[in-house]
Each structure stands twice: as C-alpha cells, then as structure tokens.
Write an enzyme that holds these catalytic residues in place. Structure first.
Site, mmCIF file in Angstrom:
data_model
loop_
_atom_site.group_PDB
_atom_site.id
_atom_site.type_symbol
_atom_site.label_atom_id
_atom_site.label_comp_id
_atom_site.label_asym_id
_atom_site.label_seq_id
_atom_site.Cartn_x
_atom_site.Cartn_y
_atom_site.Cartn_z
ATOM 1 N N ASP A 28 0.843 -1.416 -0.086
ATOM 2 C CA ASP A 28 -0.028 0.097 -0.162
ATOM 3 C C ASP A 28 0.830 1.254 0.052
ATOM 4 O O ASP A 28 1.964 1.187 0.647
ATOM 5 C CB ASP A 28 -1.036 0.030 1.377
ATOM 6 C CG ASP A 28 -2.129 1.051 1.086
ATOM 7 O OD1 ASP A 28 -2.262 1.471 -0.031
ATOM 8 O OD2 ASP A 28 -2.697 1.409 2.175
ATOM 9 N N ASN A 76 -10.674 -2.668 -6.487
ATOM 10 C CA ASN A 76 -9.910 -1.851 -7.021
ATOM 11 C C ASN A 76 -10.314 -1.378 -8.385
ATOM 12 O O ASN A 76 -9.891 -0.441 -9.301
ATOM 13 C CB ASN A 76 -8.305 -2.263 -7.326
ATOM 14 C CG ASN A 76 -7.609 -2.369 -5.971
ATOM 15 O OD1 ASN A 76 -6.710 -3.105 -5.751
ATOM 16 N ND2 ASN A 76 -8.011 -1.329 -5.398
HETATM 17 C C1 FPP Z 1 -2.106 -0.135 -3.096
HETATM 18 O O1 FPP Z 1 -1.589 1.409 -3.352
HETATM 19 C C2 FPP Z 1 -1.555 -0.653 -4.467
HETATM 20 C C3 FPP Z 1 -2.124 -1.058 -5.436
HETATM 21 C C4 FPP Z 1 -3.670 -1.098 -5.375
HETATM 22 C C5 FPP Z 1 -1.506 -1.945 -6.398
HETATM 23 C C6 FPP Z 1 -0.324 -2.722 -6.036
HETATM 24 C C7 FPP Z 1 0.473 -2.985 -7.289
HETATM 25 C C8 FPP Z 1 1.602 -2.937 -7.459
HETATM 26 C C9 FPP Z 1 2.704 -2.748 -6.291
HETATM 27 C C10 FPP Z 1 2.084 -3.089 -8.764
HETATM 28 C C11 FPP Z 1 3.004 -4.268 -9.143
HETATM 29 C C12 FPP Z 1 2.356 -5.515 -8.897
HETATM 30 C C13 FPP Z 1 2.773 -6.615 -9.708
HETATM 31 C C14 FPP Z 1 2.465 -7.996 -9.357
HETATM 32 C C15 FPP Z 1 3.557 -6.447 -10.972
HETATM 33 P P1 FPP Z 1 -2.529 2.662 -3.353
HETATM 34 O O2 FPP Z 1 -2.669 2.860 -4.963
HETATM 35 O O3 FPP Z 1 -3.870 2.187 -2.903
HETATM 36 O O4 FPP Z 1 -1.789 3.683 -2.814
HETATM 37 P P2 FPP Z 1 -2.422 4.943 -1.952
HETATM 38 O O5 FPP Z 1 -3.185 4.200 -0.671
HETATM 39 O O6 FPP Z 1 -1.051 5.662 -1.596
HETATM 40 O O7 FPP Z 1 -3.650 5.697 -2.982
#
Ligand code: FPP
Length: 249
Positions: A28, A76
């Site tokens: 996250d 998501n």
């Molecule tokens: C949460 O951060 C993250 C995600 C929803 C996506 C996770 C994906 C990756 C790390 C990409 C790579 C994965 C693979 C398997 C290649 P957020 O976007 O919710 O962050 P925020 O809470 O700061 O908005």
C-alpha cells in the site's frame, strides 16, 4: 511501526530468529508516494512494481517459503480507468519479464483471485507463468489479483453447498479444514505474518479466512515504493518478538 515499545528494545539475533513460514504483504501507498512527488498515481505503481520484484527475490533468498502479495483487489475496479489500464500494463510487463527470467528464479508463482476478469492476453500469460514455474522448489509466490477475502469465502461456500446438494458431502462434514481446502490457498499454511506499510491500519479484505491467527505488522512510516529489504528484516524481527498463543495460554 506500531508495536509494543518496551519489546522493540529486545534485540533479535537474525541468524537464529524464527522466520514466518508464510508472509502476506499489502503493498500500500503507491498513490501517496506519487502524489508527494507531484506525479500521476501510475508512477507510484511503476516504482511499486520494482519494489515488489526486489522484495520477492529477497524473501526467497532468505528462506521464506510462502509469500502472498496483494496486487489488485476485487474493489480496485472502482479506480479511474486510466489507473486500471496502467496497472494492467504493469502486470503484463511483469509477466513477460517473469516468463523470460523464470529459468533463473527458483520461485513458484500462483495467482489467487478470479483471473477470468482479466483480458485474454493477460490470462494467457498468467497460465503460462504458473505452468513454467510449477516445478520450482523455492518460495511459493501467491499474487492476489482480482482477489477479495469475502469473494473467496462466497466462492468456497457455493462449492461446498453444491457438494452437499449433490449428496457428496453431509453438513456435518463441514469443518475449518474443509473450508480451507476450498480457498485459493488450499494446501498452503495460513499466513503467520501480514505486513502493511503506509499508515493504514486495516485488513482491506485480504486473506480474511486465512488470517485468523496472523500477526500484523503495520509500518506507518513507509510507503510501498520505498519499502526496502531492511524494512522486511525489521518486520521479521518484530515477528520474532511476538508470543503466539493461538487462543491458548
Ligand atoms: C495500493 O496502493 C496498491 C495497489 C492497489 C496496487 C499494487 C500494485 C503494485 C505494487 C504493482 C505491481 C504488482 C505486480 C504483481 C507486478 P494505493 O494505490 O492504494 O496507494 P494509496 O493508498 O497511497 O493511494
């Protein structure tokens, strides 16, 4: 990091500490990492993907047997289309790279979640990645994509009730072990440790059934793109300090 202050001072010898058999990570903070730099959220996911690769390799190298990462939840899909498209491109690039590099990596990859929601192109790569790594003896990597803990439980309940309706199972046969066998993670140990960076203190529908006795380490001072191998080590030290009782004394 959120934990008992007094215990934090307990020095852990990394050469002898008990390692978790199964680690879960909620990756996250990508969006906030990008925002802090005035970049689009996608830029955070891109660096987050590089962090994911680094941490995965490192976890395997230190002897973690099972790692589950939360890459895309059933919720998501609510994000803006351009962010979803960017994430799908990142998954695609990762899978292409993983297929190319898998001969060198002793990691077995499995996808947990309903992958039928992804494009046929992505699904094809998912199946190839699982097939090509299926005989690997190192760490088992579960990539949770279009995964939701509630969705997984609903799916398991539907399968079990169909077996009851067909007379293959009696209601009395339903017990925790049978339910575990209907989860995406069947045959794997439950997560011992779940790590969440970024300052959010919630489980967000991650491994709901499997996490009944997981130890949580919330690392509030770090966003996923900045997560280092030393941060993983600190979480493992903290796990080693915990006294797990599983409801006993
Ligand atoms: C949460 O951060 C993250 C995600 C929803 C996506 C996770 C994906 C990756 C790390 C990409 C790579 C994965 C693979 C398997 C290649 P957020 O976007 O919710 O962050 P925020 O809470 O700061 O908005």
């Amino acid at each position: 990091m959120l934990f008992n202050k007094k215990k934090t001072e307990e020095k852990i010898d990394r050469s002898t500490r008990i390692l978790p058999t199964h680690v879960g990570i909620i990756m996250d903070g990508n969006g906030r990492w990008a925002k802090k730099r005035g970049l689009p959220r996608q830029a955070g996911h891109k660096v987050g993907a590089a962090t994911f690769k680094k941490i995965t390799r490192y976890a395997n190298s230190i002897g973690i047997k099972n790692l589950t990462v939360y890459a895309f939840s059933t919720e998501n899909w609510k994000r803006p289309k351009e962010e979803i498209d960017a994430l799908m491109d990142l998954f695609y690039d990762y899978l292409i790279e993983a297929l190319r590099d898998f001969s060198e990596e002793n990691i077995r990859t499995i996808f947990i979640g309903d992958v039928t929601a992804f494009s046929p192109k992505l699904q094809q790569l998912i199946h190839e990645t699982e097939a090509i790594s299926s005989d690997k003896t190192g760490m088992r990597l579960n990539i949770a994509m279009n995964y939701g803990g509630r969705d997984e439980i609903v799916r398991a309940m539907r399968e079990i009730s169909a077996e009851v309706a067909e007379g293959k199972l009696q209601p009395e046969d339903i017990d925790p072990a049978l339910i575990s066998d209907h989860m995406y993670t069947f045959g794997q140990p439950d997560p011992d440790l779940i790590i969440r960076p970024s300052g959010e203190y919630r489980t967000s529908n991650f491994l709901l059934w499997q996490s009944a006795y997981s130890e949580y380490v919330f690392m509030d001072e770090i966003l996923w793109p900045d997560f280092s191998t030393e941060d993983l080590e600190r979480a493992l030290d903290e796990y080693a300090r915990r006294n797990r009782r599983f409801g006993g004394v």
